[in-house]
Design an enzyme around this catalytic site. Sequence first.
Site, PDB file in Angstrom:
ATOM      1  N   CYS A  85      25.873  44.772  45.996  1.00 59.18           N
ATOM      2  CA  CYS A  85      25.306  45.899  45.399  1.00 59.18           C
ATOM      3  C   CYS A  85      24.985  45.412  44.071  1.00 59.18           C
ATOM      4  O   CYS A  85      23.876  45.799  43.257  1.00 59.18           O
ATOM      5  CB  CYS A  85      26.134  47.070  45.451  1.00 59.18           C
ATOM      6  SG  CYS A  85      27.895  46.703  44.643  1.00 59.18           S
ATOM      7  N   GLU A 130      29.345  55.194  45.132  1.00 58.64           N
ATOM      8  CA  GLU A 130      28.890  53.785  44.928  1.00 58.64           C
ATOM      9  C   GLU A 130      27.913  53.581  45.679  1.00 58.64           C
ATOM     10  O   GLU A 130      27.948  52.976  46.811  1.00 58.64           O
ATOM     11  CB  GLU A 130      30.032  52.808  44.983  1.00 58.64           C
ATOM     12  CG  GLU A 130      31.464  53.400  44.341  1.00 58.64           C
ATOM     13  CD  GLU A 130      31.571  52.750  42.870  1.00 58.64           C
ATOM     14  OE1 GLU A 130      30.384  52.341  42.242  1.00 58.64           O
ATOM     15  OE2 GLU A 130      32.313  53.234  41.945  1.00 58.64           O
ATOM     16  N   LYS A 167      36.531  55.959  57.379  1.00 58.34           N
ATOM     17  CA  LYS A 167      35.702  55.638  58.055  1.00 58.34           C
ATOM     18  C   LYS A 167      35.099  54.044  57.790  1.00 58.34           C
ATOM     19  O   LYS A 167      34.350  53.935  56.805  1.00 58.34           O
ATOM     20  CB  LYS A 167      34.482  56.376  58.422  1.00 58.34           C
ATOM     21  CG  LYS A 167      33.831  55.957  59.704  1.00 58.34           C
ATOM     22  CD  LYS A 167      32.369  56.449  59.816  1.00 58.34           C
ATOM     23  CE  LYS A 167      31.385  55.724  59.410  1.00 58.34           C
ATOM     24  NZ  LYS A 167      31.168  54.319  60.154  1.00 58.34           N
ATOM     25  N   GLU A 185      15.791  47.614  46.672  1.00 56.51           N
ATOM     26  CA  GLU A 185      16.809  46.729  47.295  1.00 56.51           C
ATOM     27  C   GLU A 185      16.778  45.820  48.400  1.00 56.51           C
ATOM     28  O   GLU A 185      16.581  46.592  49.518  1.00 56.51           O
ATOM     29  CB  GLU A 185      18.143  47.397  47.177  1.00 56.51           C
ATOM     30  CG  GLU A 185      19.110  46.642  47.427  1.00 56.51           C
ATOM     31  CD  GLU A 185      20.666  47.855  47.644  1.00 56.51           C
ATOM     32  OE1 GLU A 185      20.563  48.604  48.339  1.00 56.51           O
ATOM     33  OE2 GLU A 185      21.666  47.457  46.826  1.00 56.51           O
TER      34      GLU A 185
HETATM   35  P1  NAD Z   1      24.782  52.687  54.815  1.00 61.42           P
HETATM   36  O1  NAD Z   1      24.677  53.774  53.848  1.00 61.42           O
HETATM   37  O2  NAD Z   1      23.816  52.361  55.812  1.00 61.42           O
HETATM   38  O3  NAD Z   1      26.235  52.807  55.295  1.00 61.42           O
HETATM   39  C1  NAD Z   1      27.500  52.910  54.606  1.00 61.42           C
HETATM   40  C2  NAD Z   1      28.385  53.680  55.666  1.00 61.42           C
HETATM   41  O4  NAD Z   1      27.968  54.976  55.705  1.00 61.42           O
HETATM   42  C3  NAD Z   1      28.702  53.201  57.036  1.00 61.42           C
HETATM   43  O5  NAD Z   1      30.118  53.176  57.335  1.00 61.42           O
HETATM   44  C4  NAD Z   1      27.995  54.084  57.876  1.00 61.42           C
HETATM   45  O6  NAD Z   1      28.276  54.086  59.028  1.00 61.42           O
HETATM   46  C5  NAD Z   1      28.068  55.395  57.209  1.00 61.42           C
HETATM   47  N1  NAD Z   1      27.003  56.267  57.363  1.00 61.42           N
HETATM   48  C6  NAD Z   1      25.428  55.839  57.704  1.00 61.42           C
HETATM   49  N2  NAD Z   1      24.779  57.143  57.805  1.00 61.42           N
HETATM   50  C7  NAD Z   1      25.888  58.337  57.574  1.00 61.42           C
HETATM   51  C8  NAD Z   1      25.697  59.343  57.585  1.00 61.42           C
HETATM   52  N3  NAD Z   1      24.411  60.187  57.775  1.00 61.42           N
HETATM   53  N4  NAD Z   1      26.629  60.305  57.307  1.00 61.42           N
HETATM   54  C9  NAD Z   1      27.781  59.732  56.870  1.00 61.42           C
HETATM   55  N5  NAD Z   1      27.992  58.342  56.903  1.00 61.42           N
HETATM   56  C10 NAD Z   1      26.823  57.525  57.319  1.00 61.42           C
HETATM   57  O7  NAD Z   1      25.013  51.371  53.961  1.00 61.42           O
HETATM   58  P2  NAD Z   1      25.138  49.871  54.332  1.00 61.42           P
HETATM   59  O8  NAD Z   1      24.094  49.237  55.055  1.00 61.42           O
HETATM   60  O9  NAD Z   1      26.404  49.592  55.442  1.00 61.42           O
HETATM   61  O10 NAD Z   1      25.642  49.050  53.066  1.00 61.42           O
HETATM   62  C11 NAD Z   1      24.602  48.611  52.220  1.00 61.42           C
HETATM   63  C12 NAD Z   1      24.512  49.462  51.058  1.00 61.42           C
HETATM   64  O11 NAD Z   1      25.918  49.785  50.255  1.00 61.42           O
HETATM   65  C13 NAD Z   1      23.837  48.742  49.943  1.00 61.42           C
HETATM   66  O12 NAD Z   1      22.607  49.893  49.414  1.00 61.42           O
HETATM   67  C14 NAD Z   1      24.584  48.398  48.863  1.00 61.42           C
HETATM   68  O13 NAD Z   1      24.062  48.226  47.483  1.00 61.42           O
HETATM   69  C15 NAD Z   1      25.447  49.575  48.935  1.00 61.42           C
HETATM   70  N6  NAD Z   1      26.757  49.292  48.389  1.00 61.42           N
HETATM   71  C16 NAD Z   1      27.286  49.679  47.233  1.00 61.42           C
HETATM   72  C17 NAD Z   1      28.262  49.292  46.660  1.00 61.42           C
HETATM   73  C18 NAD Z   1      28.715  49.638  45.117  1.00 61.42           C
HETATM   74  O14 NAD Z   1      29.800  49.471  44.706  1.00 61.42           O
HETATM   75  N7  NAD Z   1      27.740  50.655  44.418  1.00 61.42           N
HETATM   76  C19 NAD Z   1      29.249  48.204  47.064  1.00 61.42           C
HETATM   77  C20 NAD Z   1      28.862  47.837  48.536  1.00 61.42           C
HETATM   78  C21 NAD Z   1      27.690  48.269  48.941  1.00 61.42           C
END
Ligand code: NAD
Length: 496
Positions: A295, A260, A186, A397
Amino acid sequence: MSTVTAESSARQAVQRALMLVNGQWVQSADGRFLSVENPANRRTIAEVPRGGAEDVDRAVRAASDAFAGWKTVAPRERGKLLLKIAGAMEAQTEALARLVATETGNALRTQSRPEVRSAIDVFRYFGSVAGELKGETIPLGEAMLSYTRREPIGVVGGIIPWNSPVALGSLKIAMSIAAGNTLVLKAAEDAPLAVLEMGKICQEFLPAGVVNVITGYGEECGAPLAQHPLVRKLTFTGSTEVGKLVMRAAAERIVPVSLELGGKSPAIVFPDADDDRVVDGVISGMRFTRQGQSCTAGSRLFLHQSIFDSFLEKVTVKLRALKIGDPLDEATDMGAIINRKQFDRVCSFIEDGLSQKAARLLSGGLPPRDGPLAAGYFVEPTVFAEVRNEWRIAREEIFGPVMVAIPWTEESDAIRMANDSHYGLAAYVWTRDLGRALRTAHAIESGWVQVNQGLGQFLGQSYGGMKQSGIGREYSLEGMLDSFTQRKNVTVNLQF
Ligand code: NAD
């Protein structure tokens, strides 16, 4: 990505992309779409299907059907297909990079082009090591043969964020399918276009259903994927908040999960490191040229009191030289924040910092209200000095270009403050004293510590977080073996 053209409300031709399910390009079951915006000018650039539970079900069933055949393809043969995907993607580097820059706001030269190159490298790396899915034999004596096999798990549900969509998507695809699993990926609602293009390239080489790419909102599309009974493994990259929901869904069915998640990573600078190279490394580690939307951003800068002012003076001079603007302009160093919601959130943290009487704003601040930068979600590199580690801007964050600088005098205090966080993803240590550097690296509670550099992840590294930054490791052969295969032991009585 297959597309159709639709008329937007602005009477402008907007590309409508479709999703990849079972080798076909399809709309969502209910025919709804969602808009994708260019954050540098707030214009709608495309629409993608607003997938829901029915679409998830279709994709998961396709992946489940494809698994029976895909798991029997010899690992090295699977690897060869990944190498072909890498080659085909390389031929499209520039088009993909421009698409990523347009949908994410990340600058083409500093971010999007390197991101696409790293995604190609991901396919090359996992394509090359696919044959290393080796098991072991257990020496139980001459009358017994006991060995382990590394078997694929089944359908993987992968969910990714928008900040490095192609790099993160490539990892989920390459690790899943090299190991013999099939995948439903997704994409993030804000940045699905280049991921769909990558899906198209994969589809040229893979049997139908092995990789499916679906689009939609988190709750409508991500949640049903996490909860689907035929999904046998979940791999999620995104916020800690959503990571917990995914882990709960995994717990319901006892499926393995890799997470992650977020970070609030410390960069500790010792008194002997007050020079330009370190300043460059701290700026790079903070990912300012990715608008801090990483991240691993080293967003808490712990500076020794004796170099506090001189170091920060050098930081602000360099930050002022960064060119912010059109992500597609080769001269641009730093692009735009992904969307209105994130932009408002980053601004609220800046307001929070400004309201702290004891803090000093050294650069940036609230974004310009007029001029060319007001046309998009642009925020200047922002640094607050004299911040206290317990303040909200030092704990949460921000995922924006906001760094806080905190002074220290005792090494033990710097380490205590660095570890005083529920996150534990990355860390940076700057000193020429190797003993001190390694002592600090060992004391820090993070999955990855860099000494005297502020670079991005590299292939072969088992990357992942401690504490609430996640569980499981990705980016490496070992990560793939641990997270994307399951062991089976076979024990044979040779005297039967
Ligand atoms: P997010 O958690 O809001 O969304 C990530 C994904 O999850 C999207 O595809 C979103 O549609 C989906 N999602 C949202 N709600 C959901 C639910 N209830 N059930 C299942 N899927 C759902 O994060 P974001 O704002 O897109 O990205 C930023 C975050 O990602 C930051 O916290 C960042 O640190 C983290 N991140 C971590 C890494 C790592 O390697 N540790 C890498 C990149 C980003």
